[in-house]
Design a protein around this motif. Structure first.
Motif, PDB file in Angstrom:
ATOM      1  N   UNK A 187       0.821  -1.207   0.000  1.00 26.13           N
ATOM      2  CA  UNK A 187       0.000   0.000   0.000  1.00 26.13           C
ATOM      3  C   UNK A 187       0.856   1.259   0.000  1.00 26.13           C
ATOM      4  N   UNK A 188       2.011   1.201   0.611  1.00 25.76           N
ATOM      5  CA  UNK A 188       2.939   2.331   0.546  1.00 25.76           C
ATOM      6  C   UNK A 188       3.410   2.527  -0.895  1.00 25.76           C
TER       7      UNK A 188
ATOM      8  N   UNK B  94      -5.784   9.362 -15.899  1.00 25.07           N
ATOM      9  CA  UNK B  94      -7.114   8.903 -15.464  1.00 25.07           C
ATOM     10  C   UNK B  94      -6.976   7.530 -14.818  1.00 25.07           C
ATOM     11  N   UNK B  95      -6.979   7.472 -13.511  1.00 28.44           N
ATOM     12  CA  UNK B  95      -6.743   6.236 -12.772  1.00 28.44           C
ATOM     13  C   UNK B  95      -8.057   5.595 -12.350  1.00 28.44           C
ATOM     14  N   UNK B  96      -8.097   4.282 -12.396  1.00 29.60           N
ATOM     15  CA  UNK B  96      -9.284   3.536 -11.997  1.00 29.60           C
ATOM     16  C   UNK B  96      -8.950   2.617 -10.825  1.00 29.60           C
ATOM     17  N   UNK B  97      -9.984   2.081 -10.212  1.00 33.31           N
ATOM     18  CA  UNK B  97      -9.782   1.116  -9.133  1.00 33.31           C
ATOM     19  C   UNK B  97      -9.087  -0.125  -9.687  1.00 33.31           C
ATOM     20  N   UNK B  98      -9.411  -0.492 -10.914  1.00 30.69           N
ATOM     21  CA  UNK B  98      -8.743  -1.641 -11.540  1.00 30.69           C
ATOM     22  C   UNK B  98      -7.238  -1.395 -11.654  1.00 30.69           C
ATOM     23  N   UNK B  99      -6.836  -0.177 -11.994  1.00 32.68           N
ATOM     24  CA  UNK B  99      -5.407   0.174 -12.072  1.00 32.68           C
ATOM     25  C   UNK B  99      -4.746   0.028 -10.700  1.00 32.68           C
ATOM     26  N   UNK B 100      -5.443   0.512  -9.676  1.00 25.49           N
ATOM     27  CA  UNK B 100      -4.898   0.424  -8.321  1.00 25.49           C
ATOM     28  C   UNK B 100      -4.783  -1.031  -7.872  1.00 25.49           C
ATOM     29  N   UNK B 101      -5.808  -1.822  -8.145  1.00 20.69           N
ATOM     30  CA  UNK B 101      -5.798  -3.235  -7.765  1.00 20.69           C
ATOM     31  C   UNK B 101      -4.649  -3.962  -8.440  1.00 20.69           C
ATOM     32  N   UNK B 102      -4.404  -3.626  -9.687  1.00 19.07           N
ATOM     33  CA  UNK B 102      -3.304  -4.256 -10.422  1.00 19.07           C
ATOM     34  C   UNK B 102      -1.957  -3.942  -9.770  1.00 19.07           C
ATOM     35  N   UNK B 103      -1.805  -2.731  -9.260  1.00 15.45           N
ATOM     36  CA  UNK B 103      -0.548  -2.328  -8.629  1.00 15.45           C
ATOM     37  C   UNK B 103      -0.242  -3.131  -7.363  1.00 15.45           C
ATOM     38  N   UNK B 104      -1.275  -3.589  -6.676  1.00 12.57           N
ATOM     39  CA  UNK B 104      -1.056  -4.353  -5.443  1.00 12.57           C
ATOM     40  C   UNK B 104      -1.327  -5.842  -5.642  1.00 12.57           C
ATOM     41  N   UNK B 105      -1.493  -6.241  -6.890  1.00 14.55           N
ATOM     42  CA  UNK B 105      -1.671  -7.654  -7.264  1.00 14.55           C
ATOM     43  C   UNK B 105      -2.872  -8.301  -6.567  1.00 14.55           C
ATOM     44  N   UNK B 106      -4.006  -7.595  -6.591  1.00 15.21           N
ATOM     45  CA  UNK B 106      -5.250  -8.137  -6.070  1.00 15.21           C
ATOM     46  C   UNK B 106      -6.337  -7.983  -7.127  1.00 15.21           C
ATOM     47  N   UNK B 107      -7.362  -8.808  -7.024  1.00 15.46           N
ATOM     48  CA  UNK B 107      -8.514  -8.600  -7.900  1.00 15.46           C
ATOM     49  C   UNK B 107      -9.170  -7.289  -7.485  1.00 15.46           C
ATOM     50  N   UNK B 108      -9.934  -6.706  -8.382  1.00 15.73           N
ATOM     51  CA  UNK B 108     -10.576  -5.434  -8.065  1.00 15.73           C
ATOM     52  C   UNK B 108     -11.509  -5.577  -6.861  1.00 15.73           C
ATOM     53  N   UNK B 109     -12.275  -6.648  -6.827  1.00 19.90           N
ATOM     54  CA  UNK B 109     -13.207  -6.874  -5.717  1.00 19.90           C
ATOM     55  C   UNK B 109     -12.454  -7.030  -4.391  1.00 19.90           C
ATOM     56  N   UNK B 110     -11.412  -7.835  -4.386  1.00 23.39           N
ATOM     57  CA  UNK B 110     -10.620  -8.049  -3.168  1.00 23.39           C
ATOM     58  C   UNK B 110      -9.924  -6.755  -2.748  1.00 23.39           C
ATOM     59  N   UNK B 111      -9.433  -5.999  -3.715  1.00 21.66           N
ATOM     60  CA  UNK B 111      -8.761  -4.735  -3.413  1.00 21.66           C
ATOM     61  C   UNK B 111      -9.728  -3.768  -2.729  1.00 21.66           C
ATOM     62  N   UNK B 112     -10.936  -3.626  -3.283  1.00 25.83           N
ATOM     63  CA  UNK B 112     -11.925  -2.728  -2.673  1.00 25.83           C
ATOM     64  C   UNK B 112     -12.203  -3.139  -1.222  1.00 25.83           C
ATOM     65  N   UNK B 113     -12.358  -4.430  -1.004  1.00 22.55           N
ATOM     66  CA  UNK B 113     -12.657  -4.937   0.332  1.00 22.55           C
ATOM     67  C   UNK B 113     -11.509  -4.668   1.304  1.00 22.55           C
ATOM     68  N   UNK B 114     -10.304  -5.053   0.912  1.00 25.16           N
ATOM     69  CA  UNK B 114      -9.132  -4.891   1.780  1.00 25.16           C
ATOM     70  C   UNK B 114      -8.858  -3.413   2.036  1.00 25.16           C
TER      71      UNK B 114
END
Length: 127
Positions: free
Chosen positions: A26-27, A40-60
């Motif tokens: 996360x850092x 233009x950043x999306x949640x999918x882009x962020x999830x990819x950066x931390x190697x999580x699925x989009x759904x799991x990333x949102x939850x965590x």
């Protein structure tokens, strides 16, 4: 490095939450977001950066930081906009392009919602 601000100026707490999380991924995400705010950043882009699925990333992310990833990204953008407002010679249009907000009207609306004042009022108060 983000520091606690003195006086009436509100704190830049969004980056501090992640810096104190202790989770390296996360850092690194925060550093990546700050380096790419103009994009233009999306949640999918962020999830990819931390190697999580989009759904799991949102939850965590929501569990750890008590906000949605999109809210965090918006806070980072507004924090940077606040700091750029205090620089001489930065127009609202330039600030928008530096923080990835589409136009000055959107910045004014977001700023007023988040801080209860317009960018111009903020600049008058803190410059």
């Amino acid at each position: 490095m983000y520091l606690r601000r003195s006086g009436d100026q509100s704190q830049y707490a969004s980056p501090l939450k992640i810096q104190h999380s202790g989770e390296q991924r996360f850092i690194q995400l925060q550093q990546w977001l700050l380096a790419n705010l103009t994009q233009p950043l999306t949640v999918a882009d962020m999830a990819e950066q931390v190697a999580l699925s989009e759904r799991q990333f949102r939850r965590v992310f929501g569990e750890r930081f008590a906000m949605a990833p999109v809210q965090y990204l918006q806070q980072l953008r507004l924090d940077k906009a606040r700091s750029l407002l205090l620089c001489d010679g930065y127009s609202l249009q330039r600030i928008c392009s530096e923080v990835g907000i589409k136009d000055p009207r959107s910045l004014i609306r977001l700023f007023n919602t988040a801080f209860g004042c317009t960018p111009g009022q903020y600049k008058q108060r803190f410059c």
